[in-house]
Scaffold this active site. Structure first.
Site, PDB file in Angstrom:
ATOM      1  N   GLY A   1      47.498 -16.133 -77.375  1.00  0.00           N
ATOM      2  CA  GLY A   1      46.383 -16.622 -76.549  1.00  0.00           C
ATOM      3  C   GLY A   1      45.321 -15.475 -76.036  1.00  0.00           C
ATOM      4  N   HIS A   2      44.033 -16.061 -76.644  1.00  0.00           N
ATOM      5  CA  HIS A   2      42.987 -14.517 -76.146  1.00  0.00           C
ATOM      6  C   HIS A   2      42.201 -15.659 -75.341  1.00  0.00           C
ATOM      7  CE1 HIS A   2      44.304 -11.165 -78.395  1.00  0.00           C
ATOM      8  NE2 HIS A   2      44.236 -11.335 -79.346  1.00  0.00           N
TER       9      HIS A   2
ATOM     10  N   ASP B   1      49.202 -10.784 -73.060  1.00  0.00           N
ATOM     11  CA  ASP B   1      48.249 -11.780 -72.267  1.00  0.00           C
ATOM     12  C   ASP B   1      47.460 -10.199 -71.029  1.00  0.00           C
ATOM     13  OD1 ASP B   1      49.134 -13.479 -72.859  1.00  0.00           O
ATOM     14  OD2 ASP B   1      51.170 -13.677 -71.013  1.00  0.00           O
TER      15      ASP B   1
ATOM     16  N   LYS C   1      43.683  -8.775 -73.267  1.00  0.00           N
ATOM     17  CA  LYS C   1      42.835  -8.011 -74.542  1.00  0.00           C
ATOM     18  C   LYS C   1      41.748  -8.969 -75.296  1.00  0.00           C
ATOM     19  CE  LYS C   1      47.364  -8.630 -76.242  1.00  0.00           C
ATOM     20  NZ  LYS C   1      48.018  -8.812 -75.841  1.00  0.00           N
TER      21      LYS C   1
ATOM     22  N   GLN D   1      50.076 -10.132 -78.354  1.00  0.00           N
ATOM     23  CA  GLN D   1      51.343 -10.093 -77.861  1.00  0.00           C
ATOM     24  C   GLN D   1      51.301  -8.366 -76.506  1.00  0.00           C
ATOM     25  OE1 GLN D   1      52.841 -11.034 -80.837  1.00  0.00           O
ATOM     26  NE2 GLN D   1      51.748 -12.910 -80.237  1.00  0.00           N
TER      27      GLN D   1
HETATM   28  P1  IMP Z   1      57.717 -15.996 -79.889  1.00  0.00           P
HETATM   29  O1  IMP Z   1      56.862 -14.586 -79.732  1.00  0.00           O
HETATM   30  O2  IMP Z   1      57.136 -17.749 -79.640  1.00  0.00           O
HETATM   31  O3  IMP Z   1      58.881 -15.499 -80.804  1.00  0.00           O
HETATM   32  O4  IMP Z   1      58.164 -15.581 -78.610  1.00  0.00           O
HETATM   33  C1  IMP Z   1      59.202 -14.658 -78.154  1.00  0.00           C
HETATM   34  C2  IMP Z   1      58.902 -14.586 -76.450  1.00  0.00           C
HETATM   35  O5  IMP Z   1      57.785 -13.069 -76.365  1.00  0.00           O
HETATM   36  C3  IMP Z   1      58.670 -15.120 -75.522  1.00  0.00           C
HETATM   37  O6  IMP Z   1      58.914 -14.697 -74.533  1.00  0.00           O
HETATM   38  C4  IMP Z   1      57.910 -15.173 -75.386  1.00  0.00           C
HETATM   39  O7  IMP Z   1      57.134 -16.102 -74.049  1.00  0.00           O
HETATM   40  C5  IMP Z   1      56.462 -13.957 -75.570  1.00  0.00           C
HETATM   41  N1  IMP Z   1      55.125 -14.079 -76.295  1.00  0.00           N
HETATM   42  C6  IMP Z   1      54.976 -14.679 -77.781  1.00  0.00           C
HETATM   43  N2  IMP Z   1      53.354 -13.868 -77.721  1.00  0.00           N
HETATM   44  C7  IMP Z   1      53.304 -14.067 -76.203  1.00  0.00           C
HETATM   45  C8  IMP Z   1      51.960 -13.934 -75.663  1.00  0.00           C
HETATM   46  O8  IMP Z   1      50.777 -14.062 -76.785  1.00  0.00           O
HETATM   47  N3  IMP Z   1      51.856 -13.665 -74.431  1.00  0.00           N
HETATM   48  C9  IMP Z   1      52.444 -13.604 -73.970  1.00  0.00           C
HETATM   49  N4  IMP Z   1      53.737 -13.672 -74.653  1.00  0.00           N
HETATM   50  C10 IMP Z   1      54.193 -13.807 -74.908  1.00  0.00           C
END
Ligand code: IMP
Length: 427
Positions: free
Chosen positions: A40-41, A13, A16, A223
């Protein structure tokens, strides 16, 4: 053959979408190499705001070919709803390419993600609940379903059956849930096959040929570095490799081809989900960063945890990614603070530590050591060059650059596409 990797230097977040989109106009291919619709962009084009989860942000630049690489996990229902949402707003999505080797997030992967998190209770990871972890687990366990499997019904049925044999035992006997029927899943997946077909190709070949032809290819990480399965704050991480090496495996491009690695760095820090976060704020400053920065997840709608800038993390990101540049985002959010604390080191069990400790226990005990930098009160959203920034904002950027170990080549001073100060070109 400029091949740029653009990735999150913190916990995701970082903004990007804006950075990729800014470059999108001058690049030929924008490639996602890992993750799925957990990302999420938010991209703002003119007065239009787009929230993208699975699609590469290059989809908004007409000259650019967006690519979903082999390292991505694809939920077809999300893919088509995102595509039709864009089509309804007049965005042409016909150039999209999807790797036949990308894995599919099946309905049972989403179910397993949700029941596992519920079962973990207080120990949960705080996943996005989109089936990301279970889909990568199936990939590694060699029971995953790939995009290309949709074009061989018999293989697809055998693979879904094999995956469900084990999962149904677990779902019914352990989690007390109903079993999932193979033919229902196969039917649903086959229903996507024809619609997906025009996009599916050998993206590895396409990208390598593009690089041979001197096209500009941008690899866009989802991420962030600290959420990397190998280099992040395990186990509070995602299940893929957002770090620079992930671009090579997740797109099938050799490391010798990468020319630039750009880390996106927010001028403060945020994190979603559970896990350690040394500079996290629980006071009105944290609340203010959340409010002013609009720190609410694009994918989950969850409030983000907010804290001051952490230079230890930025240095770590420089190291594990081999960063050549930083893109500093959301500097405008810090306008109005008289003094801005920046974490320059940690104190762990009474000792000052300059680098990120490899031990999870140590990191959980890390307390931030702050240096106070003078703030500024002038509106900086109209700044077009570095010298337009107030002196204290310039000094803040320079201090961050020095502590983080790579040049800050661009600065975001507002959410719009043109609210960016470019110091060095990325190409
Ligand atoms: P997962 O990717 O859904 O398995 O989540 C694993 C961890 O990564 C959790 O703490 C989510 O909140 C975090 N996470 C996954 N995608 C994002 C992102 O795009 N931005 C920030 N945190 C993320």
């Amino acid at each position: 053959m400029p091949a740029l990797v653009l990735l999150g230097a913190q916990w995701g977040d970082e903004g990007k979408g804006k950075a990729t989109d800014l470059l999108g106009g001058s690049v030929d291919y924008v490639v996602r190499y890992q993750g799925g619709n957990n990302a999420g962009h938010t991209v703002v084009v003119g007065d239009q705001k787009y929230a993208l989860h699975l699609l590469p942000s290059g989809i908004l630049s007409p000259g650019c070919t967006p690519v979903i690489g082999n390292g991505v996990v694809v939920d077809p229902s999300v893919l088509f709803s995102e595509l039709s949402g864009l089509n309804e707003r007049g965005v042409d999505t016909s150039k999209l390419l999807i790797s036949g080797n990308a894995h599919i997030i099946t309905p049972y992967n989403v179910t397993v993600d949700k029941v596992t998190e519920r079962f973990l209770g207080k120990r949960k990871i705080g996943t996005t609940g989109r089936g990301i972890g279970p889909t990568y687990a199936d990939k590694i366990n060699r029971v995953g379903i790939r995009v290309q499997d949709l074009y061989d019904e018999s293989i697809l049925t055998q693979k879904v059956e094999a995956a469900l044999d084990v999962k149904n035992q677990m779902l019914t006997k352990f989690y007390n849930r109903r079993a999932i029927a193979t033919d229902q899943v196969v039917g649903e997946l086959l229903g996507y096959a024809d619609k997906l077909a025009p996009y599916v190709t050998d993206t590895v070949l396409v990208l390598n040929q593009a690089l041979e032809q001197d096209k500009v290819v941008l690899f866009e990480g989802g991420q962030g570095t600290l959420l990397d399965i190998d280099h992040g704050t395990y186990p509070f991480v995602t299940s893929s490799n957002p770090t620079a090496g992930g671009a090579c495996t997740g797109a099938g491009v050799g490391p010798t081809k990468i020319t630039r690695v750009i880390g996106i760095l927010k001028a403060y820090t945020t994190r979603v989900g559970a896990g350690p976060f040394p500079t996290e704020l629980f006071d009105e400053d944290g609340e203010a960063l959340r409010r002013i920065g609009g720190e609410r997840g694009v994918t989950t709608g969850r409030d983000r945890r907010c804290g001051w800038f952490d230079a230890v993390i930025a240095r770590y990101a420089t190291r594990v990614n081999g960063l050549t540049d930083f893109f500093l985002t959301k500097l405008d959010v810090l306008t109005g603070w008289e003094q801005i604390p920046v974490c320059v080191a940690y104190e762990i069990d009474g000792k000052r530590v300059e680098e990120l400790p490899y031990s999870q226990t140590d990191f959980h005990h890390a307390k931030p050591v702050y240096e106070m930098l003078p703030g500024w009160s002038e509106d900086i959203t109209g700044a077009k060059s570095f010298s337009d920034l107030p002196k204290n904002a310039q000094a803040y950027v320079k201090a961050l650059e020095e502590m983080s170990g790579a040049p800050i080549s661009a600065i975001g001073v507002g959410p719009g596409r043109d609210e960016t100060i470019q110091i060095n070109s990325f190409l």
